[in-house]
Design an enzyme around this catalytic site. Structure first.
Site, PDB file in Angstrom:
ATOM      1  N   GLU A  55       3.489  11.109 -17.129  1.00 56.67           N
ATOM      2  CA  GLU A  55       4.262  11.362 -15.911  1.00 56.67           C
ATOM      3  C   GLU A  55       3.934  12.746 -15.338  1.00 56.67           C
ATOM      4  OE1 GLU A  55       8.985  11.168 -14.549  1.00 56.67           O
ATOM      5  OE2 GLU A  55       8.459  11.660 -16.614  1.00 56.67           O
ATOM      6  N   LYS A 130       8.915   6.031  -8.569  1.00 58.10           N
ATOM      7  CA  LYS A 130       9.993   5.929  -9.565  1.00 58.10           C
ATOM      8  C   LYS A 130      11.297   5.540  -8.892  1.00 58.10           C
ATOM      9  CE  LYS A 130      11.879   8.746 -13.362  1.00 58.10           C
ATOM     10  NZ  LYS A 130      11.688  10.048 -14.049  1.00 58.10           N
ATOM     11  N   CYS A 167       9.002   6.553 -16.727  1.00 56.37           N
ATOM     12  CA  CYS A 167       9.925   7.307 -17.569  1.00 56.37           C
ATOM     13  C   CYS A 167      11.344   6.720 -17.588  1.00 56.37           C
ATOM     14  CB  CYS A 167       9.935   8.774 -17.154  1.00 56.37           C
ATOM     15  SG  CYS A 167      10.630   9.865 -18.424  1.00 56.37           S
TER      16      CYS A 167
END
Length: 293
Positions: A55, A130, A167
């Site tokens: 990430e 994300k 994540c």
């Protein structure tokens, strides 16, 4: 259009920070790129077909701060320097590359936590932003990232149907399922997570999601401790997990490392034919999951 092969060779790179956080973001970016290039070359020489980094791989995990300095580390996608460079490497090695970076939007002052996907011919296929953004002590991500609304894209690469989940997203089973229903055979989850509360989940959630959705998952974490924030140890342990939920290949806890693994893609059909979770779903009974949104 993808051509699914019986074996897919994947690569994951985990790495510690290579430049002081006192430096400007461009200096840090260049140091991280320089450190990654030998491992990218190694992956290419080994015949890796799909490569993914951690990430925001060109920067520290700066979210323990709320310092506007880090806005300057955001890049345009696909025209920024990092994606442009990775397009060259993808074409050089005929290797799909997933490039997780901090993205600046066309609208000034809007930023996303994003992964660009580059096909094996160097062409830009698109990006995933994300979706779930945490805002808890040490992880002030809402200061830096706008939530994405990417509609669960699955990228038709030359080697597989590829999904991306980033994540904190991994704590939400809905996105894994959405990606699998959209056709994903292999899903990568670039992360930055530290020892403590979430470490036991690291080897629980992705295997459970792989088994629930009958797909391969590549989980990537960074390594080391990042000054001055010292929120904990990024504990590495990147891994590949198969559609049965079994971890087949795992990296070390504390080293820069490229791990390579050959994934048996025929296992997807075998597992799904056996369990039939998709057949037995009852979406008409799940309306309470989205009521009130």
């Amino acid at each position: 259009m993808s051509t699914t092969r019986s074996t897919l060779r994947g690569g994951l790179i985990q790495m510690g920070l290579k430049s002081s956080t006192d430096n400007d973001p461009e200096t840090i970016r260049k140091a991280m790129i320089e450190a990654h290039l030998p491992l990218i070359d190694e992956a290419g020489a080994a015949g890796v077909q799909v490569l993914c980094f951690q990430e925001v791989f060109t920067q520290p995990y700066f979210c323990p701060s709320q310092d506007p300095k880090w806005y300057e580390s955001a890049e345009s996608i696909p025209t920024g320097p990092t994606v442009t460079l990775m397009q060259e490497y993808a074409k050089k090695y005929q290797m799909v590359i997933v490039v997780p970076i901090y993205e600046k939007d066309d609208v000034t002052g809007v930023y996303y936590n994003t992964a660009a996907v580059i096909d094996a011919d160097g062409s830009y296929l698109g990006k995933y932003r994300k979706t779930h953004i945490p805002q808890v002590a040490g992880f002030w991500e809402k200061f830096f990232f706008k939530p994405g609304a990417s509609d669960w894209p699955v990228f038709e690469t030359q080697y597989c149907k590829l999904g991306v989940y980033i994540c904190y997203d991994r704590h939400f089973p809905e996105g894994w399922r959405a990606l699998a229903l959209n056709g994903a055979e292999y899903i990568v989850n670039p992360s930055a997570t530290v020892a403590g509360l979430s470490e036991y989940l690291w080897k629980l959630e992705q295997p459970a999601s792989a088994a629930a959705n009958g797909c391969w998952i590549g989980a990537i974490n960074r390594v080391g401790v990042e000054e001055p924030w010292n929120i904990g140890e990024f504990y590495g342990q990147s891994y590949f997990v198969n559609p049965r939920g079994q971890i087949e290949k795992e990296a070390s806890r504390d080293k820069d490392e490229l791990i390579i693994h050959d994934m048996d893609m025929d296992m997807i059909k075998e597992v799904r034919n056996n369990w039939q979770f998709f057949r037995d779903r009852r979406p008409s009974t799940y309306t309470k999951l989205t009521d009130g949104e």
